[in-house]
Design a protein around this motif. Sequence first.
Motif, short mmCIF file in Angstrom:
data_model
loop_
_atom_site.label_atom_id
_atom_site.label_comp_id
_atom_site.label_asym_id
_atom_site.label_seq_id
_atom_site.Cartn_x
_atom_site.Cartn_y
_atom_site.Cartn_z
N GLU A 253 -11.38 12.59 -0.16
CA GLU A 253 -11.23 11.66 -1.28
C GLU A 253 -10.10 10.68 -1.00
OE1 GLU A 253 -8.22 13.94 -4.34
OE2 GLU A 253 -10.38 14.16 -4.68
N PHE A 254 -10.12 9.55 -1.72
CA PHE A 254 -9.06 8.55 -1.66
C PHE A 254 -8.42 8.42 -3.03
CE2 PHE A 254 -11.85 7.14 1.83
CZ PHE A 254 -10.91 7.02 2.84
N HIS A 255 -7.23 7.81 -3.07
CA HIS A 255 -6.54 7.55 -4.34
C HIS A 255 -6.43 6.04 -4.53
CE1 HIS A 255 -4.47 11.73 -3.96
NE2 HIS A 255 -5.70 11.82 -4.43
N THR A 329 -8.82 9.02 -18.05
CA THR A 329 -8.61 10.39 -17.54
C THR A 329 -7.27 10.55 -16.82
OG1 THR A 329 -9.79 9.83 -15.49
CG2 THR A 329 -11.09 10.81 -17.29
N HIS A 330 -6.50 9.44 -16.68
CA HIS A 330 -5.22 9.45 -15.96
C HIS A 330 -5.39 9.99 -14.53
CE1 HIS A 330 -3.34 8.59 -19.81
NE2 HIS A 330 -3.98 9.62 -20.34
N SER A 331 -6.48 9.58 -13.92
CA SER A 331 -6.77 10.02 -12.55
C SER A 331 -7.00 8.79 -11.67
CB SER A 331 -8.02 10.90 -12.54
OG SER A 331 -8.47 11.12 -11.23
N ARG A 332 -6.62 8.91 -10.40
CA ARG A 332 -6.82 7.80 -9.46
C ARG A 332 -7.73 8.20 -8.30
NH1 ARG A 332 -2.77 6.09 -6.62
NH2 ARG A 332 -1.47 7.94 -6.76
N ALA A 333 -8.29 9.41 -8.36
CA ALA A 333 -9.06 9.94 -7.23
C ALA A 333 -10.49 9.39 -7.23
CB ALA A 333 -9.10 11.46 -7.29
N ILE A 334 -11.00 9.18 -6.02
CA ILE A 334 -12.41 8.83 -5.81
C ILE A 334 -12.86 9.52 -4.54
CG2 ILE A 334 -11.82 6.67 -4.60
CD1 ILE A 334 -14.40 5.45 -5.77
N SER A 335 -14.02 10.13 -4.57
CA SER A 335 -14.50 10.87 -3.39
C SER A 335 -14.80 9.92 -2.24
CB SER A 335 -15.75 11.68 -3.75
OG SER A 335 -16.82 10.81 -4.04
N PHE A 336 -14.86 10.49 -1.03
CA PHE A 336 -15.15 9.67 0.16
C PHE A 336 -16.51 9.00 0.03
CE2 PHE A 336 -17.02 9.23 4.43
CZ PHE A 336 -16.06 8.40 5.01
N PHE A 411 -8.52 9.33 8.96
CA PHE A 411 -7.73 8.31 8.29
C PHE A 411 -6.27 8.76 8.23
CE2 PHE A 411 -12.06 7.82 6.97
CZ PHE A 411 -12.25 6.45 6.90
N LYS A 412 -5.35 7.80 8.37
CA LYS A 412 -3.92 8.14 8.41
C LYS A 412 -3.33 8.31 7.02
CE LYS A 412 -3.04 3.21 9.13
NZ LYS A 412 -2.68 2.21 10.14
N ASP A 413 -4.06 7.86 5.99
CA ASP A 413 -3.55 7.95 4.61
C ASP A 413 -4.75 7.95 3.66
OD1 ASP A 413 -1.82 8.12 2.54
OD2 ASP A 413 -0.87 6.16 2.82
N VAL A 414 -4.49 8.34 2.39
CA VAL A 414 -5.56 8.34 1.39
C VAL A 414 -5.25 7.37 0.24
CG1 VAL A 414 -6.32 10.69 1.90
CG2 VAL A 414 -4.52 10.31 0.18
N GLU A 415 -4.13 6.65 0.32
CA GLU A 415 -3.73 5.73 -0.74
C GLU A 415 -4.29 4.33 -0.47
OE1 GLU A 415 -2.07 6.48 -3.48
OE2 GLU A 415 -1.76 8.59 -2.95
N ILE A 416 -5.26 3.90 -1.30
CA ILE A 416 -5.85 2.56 -1.19
C ILE A 416 -5.05 1.61 -2.05
CG2 ILE A 416 -7.90 1.16 -1.68
CD1 ILE A 416 -9.59 3.60 -1.00
N PHE A 420 -10.00 -0.74 -6.42
CA PHE A 420 -11.34 -0.33 -6.00
C PHE A 420 -11.35 -0.21 -4.48
CE2 PHE A 420 -11.31 -4.89 -5.67
CZ PHE A 420 -12.14 -5.20 -4.61
N CYS A 421 -12.42 0.33 -3.93
CA CYS A 421 -12.53 0.55 -2.48
C CYS A 421 -12.94 -0.74 -1.79
CB CYS A 421 -13.53 1.67 -2.19
SG CYS A 421 -12.93 3.29 -2.68
N GLU A 422 -11.97 -1.52 -1.41
CA GLU A 422 -12.23 -2.77 -0.70
C GLU A 422 -12.34 -2.46 0.79
OE1 GLU A 422 -10.48 -7.31 -0.60
OE2 GLU A 422 -9.12 -5.63 -0.82
#
Length: 551
Positions: A253-255, A329-336, A411-416, A420-422
């Motif tokens: 997942e990404f944030h 939901t106070h969430s920033r997660a999105i699955s891969f 991936f070296k990080d999960v923070e986008i 949105f996923c650009e």
Amino acid sequence: MYLVTVLGNLLIILAVSSDPHLHTPMYFFLSNLSLADICFISTTVPKMIVDIQTHSRAISYMGCLTQMSLFANFVCMDDMLLTVMAYDRFVAICHPLRYPVIMNPRFCGFLVTVSLLISLFNSLLHSLIILQFAYFKDVEISNFFCDPSQLLNLACSDTFTNIIVIYVIGGIFGFLPISGILFSYCKIVSSILRIPSSEGKYKVFSTCGSHLAVVCLFYGTGHVILSSYKYKPCCLERCLSKIKLKNLTSVSEFHLLALSEDPDRQPVLFGLLLSMYLVGMLGNLLIILAFSSDSRLHTPMYFFLSNLSLADICFISTTVPKMLMNIQTHSRAISFVGCLTQMSIFIIFGCMDDMLLTVMAYDRFVAICHPLQYSVIMNPCLCGFLVLVSVLFSLLESQLHNLIVLHFAYFKDVEISNFFCEASQVLNLSCSDTFTKNAIMYFVGAISGFLPLSGIFYSYYKIVSSVLRIPSSSGKYKAFSTCGSHLAVVCLFYGTAVGVYLASTVSQSPRKIAVFSLMYAVVVPMLNPFIYSLRNRDINNALWRLHSRTV
């Protein structure tokens, strides 16, 4: 065998191109089939000949992927052209009097173009599946070329899902064309049986003999290959235990970036975004409703505008609902997979907007520079073709981005650094050299950005030249006023896109970049219907008539 095949197909192309008597749809499709066959056989045989001469069996990973893609492309092209040729024979036999009208040169070119685009799409889908796999349990391919099914068997992964995908793709690109061929021949046979004389039956059916023989040969050998294929499952853990992994992480997942971390601002942001989303949806839906309900608006300009509104609805729906849910939901997660899906859909409809704006510029160019020929040039068939090409081009670009991202397993990080996923943000997180990533992004951007923008500039250059030749000022204003709304939308679309690019190069603050991204991802689709309807009397009248009928 290779030389005979190339020579035979080249002779057919030469005969069709040099003899005006062969400039008919049947021979036009035959020459395209011959060209596809030359490319098809050239994908595998030359490499095999080189391997025999050099006593080598090696092929690089990129070479293998390229060979597999080209093979999938040209085999699908053969498949599609055989279907088109079956339709041509159906029209010639079942509707002989209307044959020249139906199978006109423009329609024939359209069928070949669609066949080519579908083949490219099929090829990219196969590459997309193979590129998901970072590791392989073996390097020995049980065939003389890189066959997709063979590569899938060598992959270190639970390939059951991907086997299903392969069969789904095979069903779409195999079952549908053969269904079309069978349907065409059912109609042909029923028409032939109604012919009273045996000589007449033989004469009519003889025009299909060659095509029928090629279809049987093509699908017969294809069925033998498919029946010999067997799925061999792979234990991922056992496979990966043989490979020394680098100290990198594979993400699930990404944030995403939050526009504000302040809890007091969250309700305000939610209300503002929800209002913008609802206004954008309502405005674009009203444009579509006005076009579909009023026959006065059934013109090319409003047909393209309704398609632009539909693309804008999908475009704004790709990012805002997820953002609203994250705020609630106070969430920033999105699955891969969710991130990849969002990125793909965003690219499809963003590119769709880009292509439709180019098509609308061409429509205005024809209306102003060739007004007497407008109704002939911008006929319903061409309008539908332009929208279809825009959709297929958008799908192609989306698959290219997917192909690039799926090429990177880690991936070296999960923070986008965006809400949105650009594509550029996801690519920046991948573990790969910067030069390769930048080269790929600039190449894809040049194709999908520079070419449409060049088309818009060229159209407006011709429009301005024509308008300046009009003697009266009122005539100039009247001619150019038809382009005002489109020009405003083009400036807004490309202006915000350039703003995002400049903000990313000048500012290092992710939130400032996200605010600029919010402009073209949310504000532009919301403003488009208002720009087109504020000074447009036709749309306002259509909406007023619709309101009156409803009341």
